[in-house]
Design an enzyme around this catalytic site. Structure first.
Site, mmCIF file in Angstrom:
data_model
loop_
_atom_site.group_PDB
_atom_site.id
_atom_site.type_symbol
_atom_site.label_atom_id
_atom_site.label_comp_id
_atom_site.label_asym_id
_atom_site.label_seq_id
_atom_site.Cartn_x
_atom_site.Cartn_y
_atom_site.Cartn_z
ATOM 1 N N GLY A 103 32.883 39.556 36.990
ATOM 2 C CA GLY A 103 32.010 40.682 37.341
ATOM 3 C C GLY A 103 31.643 41.474 36.107
ATOM 4 C CB SER A 104 30.080 44.758 35.766
ATOM 5 O OG SER A 104 30.944 45.511 36.574
ATOM 6 C CB THR A 123 34.118 46.107 37.941
ATOM 7 O OG1 THR A 123 32.910 46.761 38.313
ATOM 8 C CG2 THR A 123 35.011 46.016 39.151
ATOM 9 N N GLY A 124 35.709 45.250 35.281
ATOM 10 C CA GLY A 124 36.799 44.487 34.662
ATOM 11 C C GLY A 124 37.861 45.400 34.070
ATOM 12 C CD GLU A 167 35.430 33.843 32.311
ATOM 13 O OE1 GLU A 167 34.510 34.202 31.558
ATOM 14 O OE2 GLU A 167 36.261 32.986 32.001
ATOM 15 C CB CYS A 188 27.570 36.163 32.913
ATOM 16 S SG CYS A 188 28.130 34.499 33.258
HETATM 17 P P1 NAD Z 1 30.917 43.966 39.854
HETATM 18 O O1 NAD Z 1 31.866 44.177 38.753
HETATM 19 O O2 NAD Z 1 30.202 45.112 40.418
HETATM 20 O O3 NAD Z 1 31.650 43.246 41.096
HETATM 21 C C1 NAD Z 1 32.349 42.037 40.970
HETATM 22 C C2 NAD Z 1 33.371 41.935 42.082
HETATM 23 O O4 NAD Z 1 34.361 42.942 41.911
HETATM 24 C C3 NAD Z 1 32.828 42.146 43.483
HETATM 25 O O5 NAD Z 1 33.499 41.264 44.368
HETATM 26 C C4 NAD Z 1 33.201 43.579 43.776
HETATM 27 O O6 NAD Z 1 33.316 43.867 45.156
HETATM 28 C C5 NAD Z 1 34.552 43.677 43.101
HETATM 29 N N1 NAD Z 1 34.969 45.019 42.721
HETATM 30 C C6 NAD Z 1 34.208 46.111 42.492
HETATM 31 N N2 NAD Z 1 34.983 47.165 42.114
HETATM 32 C C7 NAD Z 1 36.265 46.705 42.094
HETATM 33 C C8 NAD Z 1 37.517 47.305 41.767
HETATM 34 N N3 NAD Z 1 37.619 48.584 41.374
HETATM 35 N N4 NAD Z 1 38.623 46.556 41.841
HETATM 36 C C9 NAD Z 1 38.555 45.251 42.209
HETATM 37 N N5 NAD Z 1 37.398 44.628 42.543
HETATM 38 C C10 NAD Z 1 36.260 45.355 42.482
HETATM 39 O O7 NAD Z 1 29.942 42.840 39.280
HETATM 40 P P2 NAD Z 1 28.626 42.266 39.961
HETATM 41 O O8 NAD Z 1 27.598 43.341 39.882
HETATM 42 O O9 NAD Z 1 28.977 41.646 41.264
HETATM 43 O O10 NAD Z 1 28.253 41.064 38.960
HETATM 44 C C11 NAD Z 1 27.403 41.214 37.883
HETATM 45 C C12 NAD Z 1 28.164 41.260 36.587
HETATM 46 O O11 NAD Z 1 29.057 40.160 36.513
HETATM 47 C C13 NAD Z 1 27.270 41.134 35.350
HETATM 48 O O12 NAD Z 1 27.695 42.028 34.352
HETATM 49 C C14 NAD Z 1 27.497 39.701 34.891
HETATM 50 O O13 NAD Z 1 27.223 39.479 33.546
HETATM 51 C C15 NAD Z 1 28.925 39.506 35.253
HETATM 52 N N6 NAD Z 1 29.222 38.089 35.404
HETATM 53 C C16 NAD Z 1 30.046 37.494 34.501
HETATM 54 C C17 NAD Z 1 30.303 36.125 34.595
HETATM 55 C C18 NAD Z 1 31.212 35.437 33.624
HETATM 56 O O14 NAD Z 1 31.678 34.355 33.936
HETATM 57 N N7 NAD Z 1 31.517 35.993 32.477
HETATM 58 C C19 NAD Z 1 29.733 35.382 35.626
HETATM 59 C C20 NAD Z 1 28.898 36.028 36.534
HETATM 60 C C21 NAD Z 1 28.669 37.394 36.414
#
Ligand code: NAD
Length: 478
Positions: A227-228, A231-232, A249, A283
């Site tokens: 994810g982002s 959030t990571g 990731e 990503c």
């Molecule tokens: P996000 O971080 O908003 O959400 C990702 C996941 O995390 C979702 O399932 C969400 O419900 C969950 N989440 C949200 N807050 C949380 C918390 N506090 N604790 C635990 N889980 C939580 O990301 P997104 O908007 O769904 O995805 C887009 C981002 O992901 C972009 O920045 C993109 O570059 C990145 N991404 C990275 C990769 C990679 O492999 N490096 C692949 C795909 C997407």
């Protein structure tokens, strides 16, 4: 229900201990092409999560003792069943994610390749010393229960990559899809109930409260998160409380460096595709394009001409390349970034504004040589807006490519392979491509440098991230 019965893609349930369960409250995703509600899905509570964790811990006792062959067999049977239901998965993916059916079909097709590829990797112990008296070995043991947190851009492939990695290494897994795209993930795990014992593969749909519940749960041993970046960081902080193992990731802002010797006509379609696939919501897409000043004008003209040929529309229409962006939040973020074209006085060589439409559609935009510090260069857009910049000095362009806190992918394009690899060697990212971008293999590790992640997924190194290292000291006599 038989193993080969087709999946029904009209109703959606949590999967706990191989039971399809509902919750008293439901919610729904939205079809981004028309903003109409998709079918209801569960909103899991702490109690649902506790039940899933209890089942996962119970299942771990026997699943962790199964052989790699046994696990591989179950995984391959599941992959075949995904293939048999590929049409349903692809249509559902287009409905929930918005990507064109052709791209959804490719994503679903990749799941079989990933399952077969990952489960072909051999994980062996390692003899460190062997004498008459003793043997010292390092071996890899499963960790326990994995929480797999999935984003909305590639919900099928990314969920499958985590499930296979967890289960093949002897762990049990609880999948938590993005609230924006729960549908395919719930069905993938419903299908898994036909091939795995209860508690081995489970899935919980929920709202924004569920992710933090998963990362905080003391019964979960490892989090695999995609994810982002923002959030990571929250995930890692939350995991620290119970010292969970964590793989992150995260986002990227990948540069591509185009040298002056390239065959422009040959690479333009590739660059166009690799910048705009999935409406740029990948990503490791090309997100900053550095073109040598000697060819810049011709390159820009030809790129604009090519991108104009790519059709924008609902993913279900034929020949569409640009579907809508996935959700309202992303659409608003993109609108905000597009506003910087005016506020920062940038020049759009193509597009430049977002028209109103029944869905979250954004026409492709190319920004002509914006300053390095402009928002469109510095920020990960995750929308079809591409900055293209001039360069002339090799050291300078490498410095600009490496200047950000992200380091997911990068690429160099040149006929001179030696020169391209020399530049590539200096790039700070987890993946570096020469004369391509976004090539991936299940057997090759994938991850980010700097703030683009921690650890890797896939490949042997990725699988070892789902294992504990254990050193055994085996003395043969007292
Ligand atoms: P996000 O971080 O908003 O959400 C990702 C996941 O995390 C979702 O399932 C969400 O419900 C969950 N989440 C949200 N807050 C949380 C918390 N506090 N604790 C635990 N889980 C939580 O990301 P997104 O908007 O769904 O995805 C887009 C981002 O992901 C972009 O920045 C993109 O570059 C990145 N991404 C990275 C990769 C990679 O492999 N490096 C692949 C795909 C997407």
């Amino acid at each position: 229900m038989t193993v080969s019965e087709p999946l029904d893609f009209t109703t959606y349930f949590n999967v706990i201990n191989n039971q399809l369960t509902s919750t008293s409250q439901t919610r729904h995703g939205v079809n981004p092409a028309n903003t109409q509600p998709n079918p209801p899905v569960p909103v899991s509570t702490q109690d649902d999560l506790d039940k899933a964790v209890k089942s996962a811990r119970a299942a771990f006792k026997s699943w962790s003792k199964t052989s790699f062959d046994e696990r591989r067999k179950a995984l391959l049977a599941w992959a075949d069943a995904i293939d048999a239901n590929a049409d349903g998965f692809a249509k559902t993916l287009t409905m929930e994610q918005g990507k064109p059916l052709t791209q959804a079909t490719v994503e679903v097709g990749l799941t079989g390749i990933w399952t077969r590829g990952l489960s072909s990797i051999e994980i062996k112990g390692n003899v460190i010393e062997e004498t008459d008296d003793r043997k010292v070995i390092q071996r890899y043991t499963p960790m326990g229960v994995v929480g797999a947190i999935v984003p909305w851009n590639y919900p099928v492939l990314l969920a499958v990559g985590k499930i296979v990695s967890a289960v093949y290494t002897g762990n049990t897994v609880i999948v938590k899809p993005s609230p924006f795209t729960p549908y395919c993930d719930l069905k993938l795990v419903e299908l898994a109930t036909r091939f795995f014992p209860p508690g081995v593969v489970q899935c919980l749909s929920g709202d924004d409260s569920l992710g933090p519940m998963v990362t905080e749960h003391p019964g979960i041993d490892k989090i695999s998160f995609t994810g982002s970046i923002i959030t990571g960081k929250r995930v890692m902080a939350s995991c620290a409380r119970t010292l969970k193992r964590v793989t992150l990731e995260l986002g990227g802002n990948d540069p591509a460096i185009i040298c002056e010797d390239v065959d422009i006509d040959t690479i333009i379609p590739k660059i166009g595709n690799l910048s705009y696939l999935c409406s740029s919501q990948i990503c490791m897409m090309i997100k900053r394009l550095y073109v040598h000043e000697k060819i810049y004008d011709e390159f820009l003209d030809k790129l604009v001409t090519f991108v104009k040929t790519l059709k924008v529309g609902e993913g279900t229409e034929s020949d569409v390349f640009f579907g809508p962006v996935q959700n309202e939040m992303q659409f608003k973020k993109a609108k905000d970034l597009f506003s910087s074209i005016t506020t920062e006085n940038l020049k759009a060589a193509l597009g430049g504004s977002i028209e109103s439409s029944p869905g979250y559609f954004i026409h492709p935009t190319i920004i002509d040589n914006p300053p390095e510090l402009s928002r469109v260069v510095q920020e990960e857009a995750f929308a079809p807006i591409l900055p293209i910049m001039k360069w002339s000095d090799e050291d300078d362009v490498v410095e600009r490519a490496n200047a950000l806190e992200t380091g997911l992918g990068s690429s160099v394009w040149s006929k001179d392979f030696e020169r391209a690899t020399r530049i590539a060697d200096q790039l700070q990212s987890g993946s570096v491509w020469v004369n391509n971008h976004f090539d991936l293999l299940p057997t090759a590790p994938f991850g980010g440098h700097k703030q683009s992640g921690l650890g890797v997924e896939w490949g042997l190194t990725g699988l070892l991230g789902y294992c504990n290292s254990q050193t055994q000291w085996l003395k043969k006599s007292f």
